[in-house]
Every structure is written in structure tokens, then in C-alpha cells.
Design a protein around this motif. Structure first.
Motif, PDB file in Angstrom:
ATOM      1  N   ASP A   2       1.041  -1.234   0.449  1.00  0.00           N
ATOM      2  CA  ASP A   2      -0.266  -0.138  -0.057  1.00  0.00           C
ATOM      3  C   ASP A   2       0.703   1.426  -0.397  1.00  0.00           C
ATOM      4  OD1 ASP A   2       1.142   0.247   2.531  1.00  0.00           O
ATOM      5  OD2 ASP A   2      -1.160   0.401   3.532  1.00  0.00           O
ATOM      6  N   ARG A   3       0.213   2.460  -0.138  1.00  0.00           N
ATOM      7  CA  ARG A   3       1.156   3.975  -0.225  1.00  0.00           C
ATOM      8  C   ARG A   3       1.374   3.902   0.927  1.00  0.00           C
ATOM      9  NH1 ARG A   3      -1.598   9.549  -0.888  1.00  0.00           N
ATOM     10  NH2 ARG A   3      -0.104  10.917  -0.958  1.00  0.00           N
ATOM     11  N   ILE A   4       1.448   3.463   2.086  1.00  0.00           N
ATOM     12  CA  ILE A   4       1.960   4.114   3.371  1.00  0.00           C
ATOM     13  C   ILE A   4       3.042   2.940   3.448  1.00  0.00           C
ATOM     14  CG2 ILE A   4       2.158   4.201   5.784  1.00  0.00           C
ATOM     15  CD1 ILE A   4       0.260   6.237   3.983  1.00  0.00           C
ATOM     16  N   VAL A   9       9.072   2.205   3.301  1.00  0.00           N
ATOM     17  CA  VAL A   9      10.540   1.681   2.656  1.00  0.00           C
ATOM     18  C   VAL A   9      11.056   2.421   2.062  1.00  0.00           C
ATOM     19  CG1 VAL A   9      10.718  -0.113   0.981  1.00  0.00           C
ATOM     20  CG2 VAL A   9       9.826  -0.472   2.817  1.00  0.00           C
ATOM     21  N   GLY A  10      10.077   3.325   1.307  1.00  0.00           N
ATOM     22  CA  GLY A  10      11.390   4.685   0.473  1.00  0.00           C
ATOM     23  C   GLY A  10      11.940   5.160   2.021  1.00  0.00           C
ATOM     24  N   ALA A  11      11.238   5.462   2.496  1.00  0.00           N
ATOM     25  CA  ALA A  11      12.424   6.523   3.884  1.00  0.00           C
ATOM     26  C   ALA A  11      12.992   5.718   4.131  1.00  0.00           C
ATOM     27  CB  ALA A  11      11.274   7.677   4.802  1.00  0.00           C
ATOM     28  N   HIS A  12      12.894   4.323   4.597  1.00  0.00           N
ATOM     29  CA  HIS A  12      13.778   3.536   5.175  1.00  0.00           C
ATOM     30  C   HIS A  12      15.085   3.495   4.534  1.00  0.00           C
ATOM     31  CE1 HIS A  12      11.171   2.493   8.592  1.00  0.00           C
ATOM     32  NE2 HIS A  12      12.536   2.818   8.964  1.00  0.00           N
ATOM     33  N   THR A  13      14.847   3.229   3.330  1.00  0.00           N
ATOM     34  CA  THR A  13      15.611   2.652   1.779  1.00  0.00           C
ATOM     35  C   THR A  13      16.700   4.514   2.358  1.00  0.00           C
ATOM     36  OG1 THR A  13      14.618   1.889   0.622  1.00  0.00           O
ATOM     37  CG2 THR A  13      16.868   3.128  -0.659  1.00  0.00           C
ATOM     38  N   SER A  55      14.554  -2.497  11.573  1.00  0.00           N
ATOM     39  CA  SER A  55      13.242  -2.684  11.908  1.00  0.00           C
ATOM     40  C   SER A  55      12.610  -2.930  10.349  1.00  0.00           C
ATOM     41  CB  SER A  55      13.179  -1.464  12.785  1.00  0.00           C
ATOM     42  OG  SER A  55      13.121  -0.314  11.745  1.00  0.00           O
ATOM     43  N   LEU A  56      13.385  -2.234   9.968  1.00  0.00           N
ATOM     44  CA  LEU A  56      12.582  -2.771   8.326  1.00  0.00           C
ATOM     45  C   LEU A  56      12.634  -3.465   7.638  1.00  0.00           C
ATOM     46  CD1 LEU A  56      11.392  -1.282   5.242  1.00  0.00           C
ATOM     47  CD2 LEU A  56      12.995  -1.306   5.034  1.00  0.00           C
ATOM     48  N   GLY A  57      13.650  -4.787   8.130  1.00  0.00           N
ATOM     49  CA  GLY A  57      13.485  -5.903   7.506  1.00  0.00           C
ATOM     50  C   GLY A  57      12.975  -6.819   8.585  1.00  0.00           C
ATOM     51  N   GLY A  58      12.894  -6.624   9.368  1.00  0.00           N
ATOM     52  CA  GLY A  58      12.334  -7.851  10.548  1.00  0.00           C
ATOM     53  C   GLY A  58      10.633  -7.767   9.805  1.00  0.00           C
ATOM     54  N   HIS A  59      10.290  -5.973   9.764  1.00  0.00           N
ATOM     55  CA  HIS A  59       8.846  -5.770   9.394  1.00  0.00           C
ATOM     56  C   HIS A  59       8.714  -6.648   8.380  1.00  0.00           C
ATOM     57  CE1 HIS A  59       5.249  -3.275   8.036  1.00  0.00           C
ATOM     58  NE2 HIS A  59       4.292  -3.960   9.236  1.00  0.00           N
ATOM     59  N   GLN A  60       9.586  -6.343   6.933  1.00  0.00           N
ATOM     60  CA  GLN A  60       9.169  -6.679   5.571  1.00  0.00           C
ATOM     61  C   GLN A  60       8.918  -8.318   5.447  1.00  0.00           C
ATOM     62  OE1 GLN A  60       8.103  -4.725   3.243  1.00  0.00           O
ATOM     63  NE2 GLN A  60       7.632  -3.135   4.500  1.00  0.00           N
ATOM     64  N   LEU A  61       9.418  -8.857   6.567  1.00  0.00           N
ATOM     65  CA  LEU A  61       9.948 -10.099   6.736  1.00  0.00           C
ATOM     66  C   LEU A  61       8.352 -11.091   7.210  1.00  0.00           C
ATOM     67  CD1 LEU A  61      13.759 -10.968   6.665  1.00  0.00           C
ATOM     68  CD2 LEU A  61      11.941 -11.388   4.257  1.00  0.00           C
ATOM     69  N   LEU A  63       8.603 -10.362  10.667  1.00  0.00           N
ATOM     70  CA  LEU A  63       9.130 -10.723  11.496  1.00  0.00           C
ATOM     71  C   LEU A  63       8.655  -9.768  13.091  1.00  0.00           C
ATOM     72  CD1 LEU A  63      12.663 -11.577  11.085  1.00  0.00           C
ATOM     73  CD2 LEU A  63      10.393 -13.640  10.697  1.00  0.00           C
ATOM     74  N   LEU A  64       8.542  -8.775  12.296  1.00  0.00           N
ATOM     75  CA  LEU A  64       7.410  -7.672  13.431  1.00  0.00           C
ATOM     76  C   LEU A  64       6.661  -6.987  13.451  1.00  0.00           C
ATOM     77  CD1 LEU A  64      11.745  -5.906  13.950  1.00  0.00           C
ATOM     78  CD2 LEU A  64       9.936  -7.750  15.253  1.00  0.00           C
ATOM     79  N   ALA A  65       5.481  -7.268  14.110  1.00  0.00           N
ATOM     80  CA  ALA A  65       4.584  -5.751  13.873  1.00  0.00           C
ATOM     81  C   ALA A  65       4.910  -4.448  13.337  1.00  0.00           C
ATOM     82  CB  ALA A  65       3.202  -6.425  15.001  1.00  0.00           C
ATOM     83  N   LEU A  66       4.102  -3.734  12.960  1.00  0.00           N
ATOM     84  CA  LEU A  66       4.660  -2.092  12.483  1.00  0.00           C
ATOM     85  C   LEU A  66       4.993  -1.758  13.425  1.00  0.00           C
ATOM     86  CD1 LEU A  66       4.951   0.111  10.571  1.00  0.00           C
ATOM     87  CD2 LEU A  66       2.646   0.546  11.045  1.00  0.00           C
ATOM     88  N   LEU A  67       4.270  -2.071  14.760  1.00  0.00           N
ATOM     89  CA  LEU A  67       4.270  -0.632  16.201  1.00  0.00           C
ATOM     90  C   LEU A  67       6.027  -1.417  16.920  1.00  0.00           C
ATOM     91  CD1 LEU A  67       3.391   1.038  17.738  1.00  0.00           C
ATOM     92  CD2 LEU A  67       1.442  -0.499  19.412  1.00  0.00           C
ATOM     93  N   GLU A  68       6.078  -2.990  16.788  1.00  0.00           N
ATOM     94  CA  GLU A  68       6.922  -3.419  17.591  1.00  0.00           C
ATOM     95  C   GLU A  68       8.586  -2.956  16.374  1.00  0.00           C
ATOM     96  OE1 GLU A  68       5.861  -7.553  18.982  1.00  0.00           O
ATOM     97  OE2 GLU A  68       6.678  -7.741  16.523  1.00  0.00           O
ATOM     98  N   ALA A  69       8.026  -2.924  15.043  1.00  0.00           N
ATOM     99  CA  ALA A  69       9.561  -1.792  14.159  1.00  0.00           C
ATOM    100  C   ALA A  69      10.040  -0.310  14.165  1.00  0.00           C
ATOM    101  CB  ALA A  69       9.144  -2.523  12.622  1.00  0.00           C
ATOM    102  N   VAL A  70       8.714   0.279  14.530  1.00  0.00           N
ATOM    103  CA  VAL A  70       9.266   1.646  15.150  1.00  0.00           C
ATOM    104  C   VAL A  70       9.718   1.885  16.621  1.00  0.00           C
ATOM    105  CG1 VAL A  70       7.212   3.419  15.878  1.00  0.00           C
ATOM    106  CG2 VAL A  70       7.238   2.626  13.837  1.00  0.00           C
TER     107      VAL A  70
END
Length: 103
Positions: A2-4, A9-13, A55-61, A63-70
Motif C-alpha cells: 500500500d501507499r503508506i 520503505v522509501g524513507a528507510h531506504t 526494523s525495516l527488514g524485520g517488518h518486511q519479512l 518478523l515484527l509488527a509495525l509497532l514493534e518495528a517502530v
């Protein structure tokens, strides 16, 4: 995606690319000068960058919920900022080049 998620992902990149570059530049400066301030600076940016990547990798894979990644990223950035403050204060001297106090 989705857009968000694409924005995240763009900002983390961008953070990863430029944070990695700053980390490398600071480390190279440290290897030239052996300044403990530059070493702490390199570690500080490295902690922020690695925290972002994990945090990005964990969320994208999944392994982490969005809140956990943040939360993970926030902890890494907080630790990096503490190290950044340390790097700016380590070895600080309030004397002028002539040796007289500037205060």
C-alpha cells in the motif's frame, strides 16, 4: 504494497543509504586521525542506520509488527543520539589556540 508501506520503505531506504555513507565517512576520518570523537560519531550513525535496517527488514519479512518495528527503530535512534551527543562532548576543551580560557 500500500501507499503508506511504500513511503516507509522509501524513507528507510534513504536513511539506510545516507546513514551508511555518513558512517563510512566518519569511520574513514577516524582511521586517518584516530580521534575518539570521530570513532564515537561513526558508531552513533552506525547504530541509527543498523537499527533502521533491522526494523525495516524485520517488518518486511513479517518478523515484527509495525509497532514493534517502530519501537526498535526508536530505541536505536535514541541510542545513536546519546552516542552522537557523547561524540560532540568528548575531548571538548574551552581553551583558545593560545591556551587561554575562552570563558
Amino acid at each position: 504494497m500500500d501507499r503508506i508501506s511504500a513511503i516507509i520503505v522509501g524513507a528507510h531506504t534513504v536513511i539506510s543509504v545516507f546513514g551508511g555513507a555518513i558512517t563510512v565517512f566518519a569511520y574513514r576520518a577516524y582511521t586517518r586521525t584516530r580521534s575518539k570523537q570521530l570513532k564515537a560519531l561513526a558508531v552513533a550513525f552506525g547504530v541509527c542506520t543498523v537499527g533502521t535496517l533491522v526494523s525495516l527488514g524485520g517488518h518486511q519479512l513479517g518478523l515484527l509488527a509495525l509497532l514493534e518495528a517502530v519501537a526498535l527503530q526508536s530505541l536505536a535512534i535514541a541510542a545513536g543520539f546519546v552516542l552522537l551527543a557523547y561524540s560532540l562532548q568528548t575531548g571538548y576543551s574551552a581553551t583558545s589556540p593560545t591556551g587561554h580560557s575562552t570563558r
